[in-house]
Motif scaffolding. Structure first.
Motif, PDB file in Angstrom:
ATOM      1  N   SER A   1       0.857  -1.179   0.000  1.00 55.59           N
ATOM      2  CA  SER A   1       0.000   0.000   0.000  1.00 55.59           C
ATOM      3  C   SER A   1       0.892   1.228   0.000  1.00 55.59           C
ATOM      4  CB  SER A   1      -0.904  -0.003   1.246  1.00 55.59           C
ATOM      5  OG  SER A   1      -1.616   1.215   1.352  1.00 55.59           O
ATOM      6  N   VAL A   2       0.666   2.139  -0.950  1.00 56.65           N
ATOM      7  CA  VAL A   2       1.491   3.346  -1.045  1.00 56.65           C
ATOM      8  C   VAL A   2       0.595   4.548  -1.317  1.00 56.65           C
ATOM      9  CG1 VAL A   2       1.980   2.790  -3.469  1.00 56.65           C
ATOM     10  CG2 VAL A   2       3.382   4.485  -2.288  1.00 56.65           C
TER      11      VAL A   2
ATOM     12  N   ALA B   1       1.661  -9.380 -11.271  1.00 56.51           N
ATOM     13  CA  ALA B   1       0.674 -10.451 -11.386  1.00 56.51           C
ATOM     14  C   ALA B   1      -0.544 -10.223 -10.506  1.00 56.51           C
ATOM     15  CB  ALA B   1       1.326 -11.788 -11.040  1.00 56.51           C
ATOM     16  N   GLY B   2      -0.364  -9.601  -9.364  1.00 55.11           N
ATOM     17  CA  GLY B   2      -1.465  -9.450  -8.424  1.00 55.11           C
ATOM     18  C   GLY B   2      -2.449  -8.377  -8.828  1.00 55.11           C
ATOM     19  N   PRO B   3      -3.558  -8.275  -8.100  1.00 57.07           N
ATOM     20  CA  PRO B   3      -4.551  -7.232  -8.385  1.00 57.07           C
ATOM     21  C   PRO B   3      -3.994  -5.850  -8.094  1.00 57.07           C
ATOM     22  CG  PRO B   3      -5.091  -8.367  -6.344  1.00 57.07           C
ATOM     23  CD  PRO B   3      -3.964  -9.123  -6.959  1.00 57.07           C
ATOM     24  N   ALA B   4      -4.553  -4.843  -8.761  1.00 58.70           N
ATOM     25  CA  ALA B   4      -4.097  -3.462  -8.584  1.00 58.70           C
ATOM     26  C   ALA B   4      -5.297  -2.555  -8.379  1.00 58.70           C
ATOM     27  CB  ALA B   4      -3.287  -3.005  -9.795  1.00 58.70           C
ATOM     28  N   PHE B   5      -5.243  -1.752  -7.340  1.00 59.43           N
ATOM     29  CA  PHE B   5      -6.298  -0.778  -7.034  1.00 59.43           C
ATOM     30  C   PHE B   5      -5.618   0.583  -6.923  1.00 59.43           C
ATOM     31  CE2 PHE B   5      -7.239  -4.896  -5.190  1.00 59.43           C
ATOM     32  CZ  PHE B   5      -8.492  -5.177  -5.693  1.00 59.43           C
ATOM     33  N   VAL B   6      -5.852   1.458  -7.888  1.00 55.72           N
ATOM     34  CA  VAL B   6      -5.109   2.721  -7.942  1.00 55.72           C
ATOM     35  C   VAL B   6      -6.065   3.895  -8.115  1.00 55.72           C
ATOM     36  CG1 VAL B   6      -3.079   1.576  -8.906  1.00 55.72           C
ATOM     37  CG2 VAL B   6      -4.740   2.588 -10.444  1.00 55.72           C
ATOM     38  N   LYS B   7      -5.675   5.042  -7.513  1.00 53.89           N
ATOM     39  CA  LYS B   7      -6.522   6.227  -7.579  1.00 53.89           C
ATOM     40  C   LYS B   7      -5.656   7.474  -7.571  1.00 53.89           C
ATOM     41  CE  LYS B   7     -10.387   8.520  -5.234  1.00 53.89           C
ATOM     42  NZ  LYS B   7     -11.347   8.436  -4.087  1.00 53.89           N
ATOM     43  N   SER B   8      -5.924   8.374  -8.512  1.00 55.95           N
ATOM     44  CA  SER B   8      -5.231   9.657  -8.573  1.00 55.95           C
ATOM     45  C   SER B   8      -6.267  10.775  -8.624  1.00 55.95           C
ATOM     46  CB  SER B   8      -4.323   9.736  -9.801  1.00 55.95           C
ATOM     47  OG  SER B   8      -3.770  11.031  -9.935  1.00 55.95           O
ATOM     48  N   GLY B   9      -6.058  11.804  -7.794  1.00 58.43           N
ATOM     49  CA  GLY B   9      -6.953  12.947  -7.865  1.00 58.43           C
ATOM     50  C   GLY B   9      -6.792  13.700  -9.168  1.00 58.43           C
TER      51      GLY B   9
ATOM     52  N   SER C   1      -7.160  -8.564 -11.135  1.00 57.60           N
ATOM     53  CA  SER C   1      -8.173  -7.563 -11.430  1.00 57.60           C
ATOM     54  C   SER C   1      -7.579  -6.174 -11.278  1.00 57.60           C
ATOM     55  CB  SER C   1      -9.368  -7.729 -10.487  1.00 57.60           C
ATOM     56  OG  SER C   1      -8.956  -7.637  -9.136  1.00 57.60           O
ATOM     57  N   VAL C   2      -8.178  -5.206 -11.990  1.00 55.68           N
ATOM     58  CA  VAL C   2      -7.696  -3.825 -11.964  1.00 55.68           C
ATOM     59  C   VAL C   2      -8.869  -2.896 -11.683  1.00 55.68           C
ATOM     60  CG1 VAL C   2      -6.775  -1.929 -13.358  1.00 55.68           C
ATOM     61  CG2 VAL C   2      -5.737  -4.205 -13.504  1.00 55.68           C
ATOM     62  N   ALA C   3      -8.678  -1.996 -10.706  1.00 56.45           N
ATOM     63  CA  ALA C   3      -9.619  -0.909 -10.453  1.00 56.45           C
ATOM     64  C   ALA C   3      -8.814   0.380 -10.487  1.00 56.45           C
ATOM     65  CB  ALA C   3     -10.306  -1.086  -9.110  1.00 56.45           C
ATOM     66  N   ALA C   4      -9.107   1.246 -11.445  1.00 50.15           N
ATOM     67  CA  ALA C   4      -8.315   2.464 -11.633  1.00 50.15           C
ATOM     68  C   ALA C   4      -9.247   3.654 -11.799  1.00 50.15           C
ATOM     69  CB  ALA C   4      -7.418   2.332 -12.864  1.00 50.15           C
ATOM     70  N   SER C   5      -8.909   4.753 -11.132  1.00 54.81           N
ATOM     71  CA  SER C   5      -9.713   5.964 -11.271  1.00 54.81           C
ATOM     72  C   SER C   5      -8.819   7.184 -11.173  1.00 54.81           C
ATOM     73  CB  SER C   5     -10.804   6.022 -10.189  1.00 54.81           C
ATOM     74  OG  SER C   5     -10.235   6.172  -8.904  1.00 54.81           O
TER      75      SER C   5
ATOM     76  N   LYS D   1       0.167  -7.690  -4.527  1.00 50.35           N
ATOM     77  CA  LYS D   1      -1.101  -6.963  -4.551  1.00 50.35           C
ATOM     78  C   LYS D   1      -0.787  -5.495  -4.292  1.00 50.35           C
ATOM     79  CE  LYS D   1      -5.355  -6.259  -1.914  1.00 50.35           C
ATOM     80  NZ  LYS D   1      -6.145  -6.669  -0.730  1.00 50.35           N
ATOM     81  N   ILE D   2      -1.352  -4.600  -5.095  1.00 48.27           N
ATOM     82  CA  ILE D   2      -0.987  -3.183  -5.013  1.00 48.27           C
ATOM     83  C   ILE D   2      -2.207  -2.315  -4.764  1.00 48.27           C
ATOM     84  CG2 ILE D   2      -0.023  -1.217  -6.281  1.00 48.27           C
ATOM     85  CD1 ILE D   2       1.646  -3.222  -7.867  1.00 48.27           C
ATOM     86  N   GLU D   3      -2.082  -1.420  -3.788  1.00 54.23           N
ATOM     87  CA  GLU D   3      -3.020  -0.317  -3.595  1.00 54.23           C
ATOM     88  C   GLU D   3      -2.189   0.965  -3.623  1.00 54.23           C
ATOM     89  OE1 GLU D   3      -5.689  -0.536  -0.336  1.00 54.23           O
ATOM     90  OE2 GLU D   3      -6.001  -2.695  -0.518  1.00 54.23           O
TER      91      GLU D   3
END
Length: 268
Positions: A31-32, A129-137, A149-153, A113-115
């Motif tokens: 988590s970063v 290889a792991g799932p990625a959940f990323v968010k940028s303002g 899986s990928v969740a990006a916003s 796994k990345i957040e």
């Protein structure tokens, strides 16, 4: 009379950096976060997480205090580790990072796994290889080919994904481009074109307030809406397809053996 005032460059933009290497074993949960600054995560050697950070003061105003806080962060970087769980960017006192931009370059084992989240700055994730959940303002998001899986916003910026088990993508302003999506897909753009290529079965739900939509390899139900722009879709309608464009044409390409009922209408 002309008066000119100048300040030393170091006082205007105090800078700093730190690096750390963390031993891990097996899959990593990373988590970063950064209030302001870019984040880059790339695949590296097994058994090791390497962190390199660049710190930069926001302005010369209060520069002495900013520089002192940068030196404090260098000595005690915001890195927490409990086994294979690594958290980066969290401060016990959030005021210490006030007016300081922190950009991270991190290498991790492929099975991670990345957040990742940043208030302002781009995010780049390599072929993890792991799932990625990323968010940028505010900033673009780029994600390499992965099996998770990928969740990006992002509030403002483009999103590019080179592969995912499933995809959920949203941008307030910017294009979305994704390839090799092996499962369900949800994508939304306030302003920008959307282009997605699926390689496996899964429901599709895509909308663009302003911009065209192109979908290929669809195998399942699809709900597609474009307020301003055309829709092009190719695939097998193994579930209901609902395609709506307020201003723009709709083009469907299906296999010769596809069986379906068609209800089509146009206002303009």
């Amino acid at each position: 009379m002309c008066l000119t005032f100048s300040l030393p460059a170091a006082a205007q933009t105090p800078e700093g950096a730190f690096e750390r290497t963390l031993p891990v074993s097996g899959a990593v949960d990373l988590s970063v976060t950064s209030g302001s600054g870019s984040i880059s995560v790339t695949p590296g050697a097994a058994g090791t997480v390497r962190v390199a950070a660049r710190l930069k003061g926001g302005s010369w105003l209060g520069g002495g205090d900013v520089e002192a806080r940068i030196r404090q962060i260098e000595k005690n970087p915001p890195i927490e580790q409990q086994g294979n769980v690594v958290k980066i960017g969290r401060f016990p006192d959030s005021d210490i990072a006030r007016n300081i931009s922190i950009s991270y370059e991190i290498s991790v084992p492929a099975e991670t796994k990345i957040e990742a989240a940043t208030g302002s700055g781009g995010i780049t994730i390599g072929a993890i290889a792991g799932p990625a959940f990323v968010k940028s303002g505010s900033g673009s998001v780029t994600i390499g080919r992965g099996r998770g899986s990928v969740a990006a916003s992002t509030g403002s910026g483009s999103i590019k994904v080179d592969g995912a088990a499933s995809l959920e993508a949203s941008t307030g302003s910017g294009a979305i481009h994704a390839t090799a999506v092996a499962g369900p897909t949800r994508a939304k753009s306030g302003s920008g074109r959307i282009s997605i290529a699926q390689t496996g079965k899964g429901e599709v739900n895509v909308s663009a307030a302003s911009g065209g939509i192109t979908l290929t390899g669809v195998d399942g139900a699809a709900r597609v809406n474009s307020s301003s722009g055309g829709i092009t879709i190719e695939g097998r309608p193994s579930g209901p397809w609902s395609l709506h464009s307020s201003s723009g044409g709709v083009t469907m390409t299906v296999p010769p053996d596809a069986a379906f009922d068609l209800d089509a209408r146009t206002s303009s």
